[in-house]
Write an enzyme that holds these catalytic residues in place. Sequence first.
Site: not given
Ligand code: GLC
Ligand code: CA
Length: 562
Positions: A35, A37, A41, A110, A212, A269, A336-337
């Site tokens: 959209n 922004d 999404d 997640d 997580d 994790e 993503h980490d």
């Molecule tokens: C996990 C996630 C990370 C987040 C952290 C706190 O390590 O992968 O992205 O910042 O937990 O929730």
């Molecule tokens: Ca969006």
Amino acid sequence: MSLDNSTIISPTLDTKWWKEAVIYQIYPRSFKDSNGDGIGDLQGIISKLDYLKSLGIDAIWLNPIFESPNDDNGYDVSDYRSILADFGTMEDFDILLKGLKERGIKLILDLVFNHSSDEHFWFQESRKSRDNPYRDYYYWWPAEKGTPPYRWSWFDVESNAWKYDATTDAYYLHYFSVKQPDLNWNNPKVREELYAIMRFWLDKGIDGFRMDAFQFISKDPSFPELPNDILGNIPEIMKYYGRGPHLHDYIQEMHREVLQHYDVMTVSEGAGGSPEEALLFVDPDRKELSMAYHLEGVEIGSHVMNYGIVNYKKLYTHWDDAFKTKGWLSIFLANHDQPRMVSKFGNDSSEFRAICSKMLTTFVLTMRGTAYYFQGDELGMVNIRFDSISDYNDIDTINKYEFIKSQNGDLEGFLEEQKQASRENSRTPFQWNATPNAGFTEGKPWLKVHPNHTTINAESQENDVDSTLNYFKTLVQLRKKEPTLIYGSYTLLDEENENVYAYLRELNGRKILVLLNFTSQEAVFSVPFSILRANVLISNYNQKSIESNKLLPYEAAIIAIK
Ligand code: GLC
Ligand code: CA
């Protein structure tokens, strides 16, 4: 072919869909904006369902999509049963789930259950008064007991996990940011609330959870002082933070109350400080979780060659050993980490980026364990390497910067290090095409797009048979055809070789050799059988055979041994 029905698999193998799956991770903020922004999404993901289908992957892991003030990009949840407005609505979620199911793709959500947001109703109540019914949903340390025993916080500008709250003259615990107070799992009411949330999503038809920061859920509520002599000993230190006395009781309770009633997978994790400890989470007899992912493989510093390829092989072999007969692991090089896979573990120069990405993809898809693959790695996306702190959005980099500043530390050195190490490197928008903003958004992207999207993007790779994208797809298909790559044993070969990672996968007489050159030079290897006329199933150089015991720079070959 469905592996479950395959005659190649011996009936004694404990086959499971989630062992066979390739799980593709989507970071929703950065995948596709629908959209304008500037924020990815759910409708954006829906518009790319056919792309996902074309990859051949089996499941999607979505980073948190729940309502959140976004202090840590969704890892601070303020309502576990609603969708963050930036991402869309519950209706969008239902459409996404349906679209995935129609394409035979499963969905993993997640679960951020070690902590909530400070804006969650529970915490808002909890901080009001010492006798509030929600008080014990979190960890409070009354000020009259003195300063609480020191605990480090990952995302705190003061590096202190206890935050003083004047309203009730007490400190609350937050291992992550001040806006992520830790939930008190010792309170049975908290656990019931969390199980109900899990049922809510499972009843919608999702296929599992990524848990997580899960080793932190059980804590010793007395918070003993950290002994001085354990400084630097991370596994020991971690015991003072998490892995508390009831960790496994709680997970078994969760299994009884929730998980056993659904055919779903769970992945934790982190899972303890050693493979032996990790096995406790996933030994099927203990009825806890499906699998874990260990962090040791990505905690080896900013570049694998500094760590040493012999050590790297030992690390993976040590972990595999503990799971030879029981339990299940997962394999990943990025998420993503982490920074981008090819920038961290390989070589992202224009000369080697593509070939090296393919080599690393070969590793992820041929090791024993469920493969997790991060969005954009199929294109060989690389670190963006921001020059200025103002380019960053991530609380991790920003708060560490502020902390170093407060100590008059080396800010330039820190920024230089973050170019290689910051997790923001993997969060830049997905590169769909060569147009401005890479086809990710019509608006201003929430995080800068990598300028190299003009050459590295999905559109140009789709039609190029030699692209990293098509290589990934081919490997996913090979894995589906070769149960040996899933259920076969793993044996390290040529152990002391400092350049080449060689291993054998073997199942019921079928032998598959994997050869990976981790260097930018030719490298020799030695294996205990002839590969002269062996059948090369896949090579990132399109080789039909391996003529000698030599590999080209970053060469990867998967070979069926006759
Ligand atoms: C996990 C996630 C990370 C987040 C952290 C706190 O390590 O992968 O992205 O910042 O937990 O929730
Ligand atoms: Ca969006």
